[in-house]
Design an enzyme around this catalytic site. Structure first.
Site, PDB file in Angstrom:
ATOM      1  N   ASP A 274     -18.779  -5.218  -0.175  1.00  0.00           N
ATOM      2  CA  ASP A 274     -20.364  -6.710   0.259  1.00  0.00           C
ATOM      3  C   ASP A 274     -21.202  -5.909   1.697  1.00  0.00           C
ATOM      4  O   ASP A 274     -20.295  -5.795   2.729  1.00  0.00           O
ATOM      5  CB  ASP A 274     -19.467  -7.530   0.810  1.00  0.00           C
ATOM      6  CG  ASP A 274     -20.153  -9.199   1.345  1.00  0.00           C
ATOM      7  OD1 ASP A 274     -20.617  -9.681   0.003  1.00  0.00           O
ATOM      8  OD2 ASP A 274     -20.664  -9.003   1.941  1.00  0.00           O
TER       9      ASP A 274
ATOM     10  N   TYR B  18     -26.765  -5.883   7.826  1.00  0.00           N
ATOM     11  CA  TYR B  18     -25.431  -5.650   9.199  1.00  0.00           C
ATOM     12  C   TYR B  18     -26.376  -3.550   8.789  1.00  0.00           C
ATOM     13  O   TYR B  18     -24.954  -3.466   9.611  1.00  0.00           O
ATOM     14  CB  TYR B  18     -24.411  -5.267   8.035  1.00  0.00           C
ATOM     15  CG  TYR B  18     -24.087  -6.675   6.840  1.00  0.00           C
ATOM     16  CD1 TYR B  18     -24.568  -7.934   7.600  1.00  0.00           C
ATOM     17  CD2 TYR B  18     -23.604  -6.442   6.081  1.00  0.00           C
ATOM     18  CE1 TYR B  18     -23.797  -9.519   7.085  1.00  0.00           C
ATOM     19  CE2 TYR B  18     -22.552  -7.611   5.360  1.00  0.00           C
ATOM     20  CZ  TYR B  18     -23.068  -9.276   6.301  1.00  0.00           C
ATOM     21  OH  TYR B  18     -22.429  -9.993   5.600  1.00  0.00           O
TER      22      TYR B  18
ATOM     23  N   LYS C 210     -27.869  -8.371   0.139  1.00  0.00           N
ATOM     24  CA  LYS C 210     -28.088  -9.050   0.501  1.00  0.00           C
ATOM     25  C   LYS C 210     -29.998  -9.264   1.288  1.00  0.00           C
ATOM     26  O   LYS C 210     -30.315  -8.861   1.918  1.00  0.00           O
ATOM     27  CB  LYS C 210     -27.522 -10.494   1.287  1.00  0.00           C
ATOM     28  CG  LYS C 210     -26.289 -10.511   1.003  1.00  0.00           C
ATOM     29  CD  LYS C 210     -25.358 -10.860   1.626  1.00  0.00           C
ATOM     30  CE  LYS C 210     -23.264 -10.904   1.884  1.00  0.00           C
ATOM     31  NZ  LYS C 210     -23.111  -9.649   2.380  1.00  0.00           N
TER      32      LYS C 210
ATOM     33  N   HIS D 194     -29.745 -14.083   1.745  1.00  0.00           N
ATOM     34  CA  HIS D 194     -28.736 -14.619   2.681  1.00  0.00           C
ATOM     35  C   HIS D 194     -27.843 -16.123   3.125  1.00  0.00           C
ATOM     36  O   HIS D 194     -27.218 -16.251   3.055  1.00  0.00           O
ATOM     37  CB  HIS D 194     -28.790 -13.438   3.475  1.00  0.00           C
ATOM     38  CG  HIS D 194     -27.447 -13.195   4.297  1.00  0.00           C
ATOM     39  ND1 HIS D 194     -28.149 -11.683   4.242  1.00  0.00           N
ATOM     40  CD2 HIS D 194     -26.091 -13.203   5.141  1.00  0.00           C
ATOM     41  CE1 HIS D 194     -26.516 -11.053   5.316  1.00  0.00           C
ATOM     42  NE2 HIS D 194     -25.556 -13.096   5.441  1.00  0.00           N
TER      43      HIS D 194
END
Ligand code: NDP
Length: 277
Positions: free
Chosen positions: A50, A55, A80, A113
């Site tokens: 994930d 990120y 996302k 998200h």
């Protein structure tokens, strides 16, 4: 949820099989930290990773996947769309950038998200389009409350397959969980182990002694027994392995209730009704 081993799956509302246990990589640094964590997790049997554009480690996730011996089709990859990229065309463009960084030709799951007000319907329409084009095997949302899901469902065509939300012993969101179950939207936990803090909760220490497991393992097993997909994050080999050592015991129903009773409706992350990013 029929819990077998680390390779076990749940069937999403469109028939796609999603491994109920995966590796999260929020706050894992781009480069060797993420590459090694992903490669090692796959070696340990994880089949679900994930990540998110936010990120900033999608490139390394893709590299970790390619370095492993596991075939792409055997791995479930989620990413996302970030808040500042929401809107119809912006999301289509963001999706292709994510795919490019991951160096993949399709995604298993693409999530919105956060429910950016006034944007998430158009964002979801882009997800529907990409899904119809078979570039994504499943689509869904993250951090959506019941009223946001209701609004989404009544304004779009495809029922979301997943809602990934903050979920741990201090935030069990029973009514949201029931709602998602009633709509066949798979519930997925983020920050499932409270960033490691479940290790300090006395009842979980007691249960750990009873089952000869760590509090972290107790909680990850509790997620699965509640039918919740879980994606604990670690970049440390020992933790990646021990977090997945949850398939040789069963928590008794009375102990599941004890864990449920720890709920305090307490968030460590933002409130989906009131966030400013
Ligand atoms: P987690 O609850 O998974 O905790 C991760 C933290 O706990 C890390 O600091 C890790 O450190 C530490 N840790 C891991 N295993 C152990 C262990 N056995 N004992 C003690 N400490 C441990 O939090 P996350 O916020 O990372 O959530 C999991 C995943 O969910 C994310 O990585 C991300 O993929 C997703 N997520 C999604 C969000 C969303 O808005 N959709 C928001 C937040 C997360 P170390 O790495 O050093 O081991």
């Amino acid at each position: 949820m029929n819990i077998t081993d680390i390779h076990g799956t749940v069937t999403l509302n469109n028939g796609v099989e999603m491994p109920y246990f995966g590796l999260g990589v929020f706050e894992a640094n781009e480069g060797t930290e993420t590459i090694d964590a992903v490669e090692y997790a796959l070696e340990c049997g994880y089949r679900h990773i994930d990540t998110a554009a936010m990120y900033m480690n999608e490139k390394s996730v893709g590299e970790g996947i390619r370095k492993s011996d596991i075939k792409r089709e055997k791995i479930f990859v989620t990413t996302k769309v970030w808040n500042s990229h929401q809107g119809y065309q912006e999301t289509i463009d963001a999706f292709h950038r994510s795919l490019d960084r991951l160096q993949l030709d399709y995604l298993d799951l693409y999530l919105i998200h956060w429910p950016v007000h006034a944007k998430y319907i158009d964002t979801y329409r882009a997800l529907e389009e990409l899904y119809d084009m078979k570039l994504i095997r499943a689509i869904g949302v993250s951090n959506f409350l019941e009223h946001q899901l209701e609004n989404l469902i009544s304004n779009t065509e495809i029922m979301p397959m997943v809602n990934q939300v903050e979920f741990h012993p201090y935030l069990t969101s029973a009514s949201l969980l029931n709602y998602c179950n009633s709509k066949k939207i798979q519930f997925e936990a983020w920050s499932p182990i409270l960033k490691g803090k479940v290790n300090e909760i006395p009842i979980l220490i007691e249960l750990g002694e009873k089952y000869k497991k760590t509090p972290v393992q107790i909680i990850l097993r509790w997620d699965l027994q509640k039918g919740v997909v879980t994606i604990p994050k670690s970049v440390k080999k020992e933790r990646i392995r021990s977090n997945s050592d949850i398939f040789d015991f069963q928590i008794a129903y009375e102990d599941i209730l004890k864990i449920d009773a720890l709920n305090r409706n307490e968030r460590i992350g933002a409130d989906p009704d009131n966030f400013d990013f």
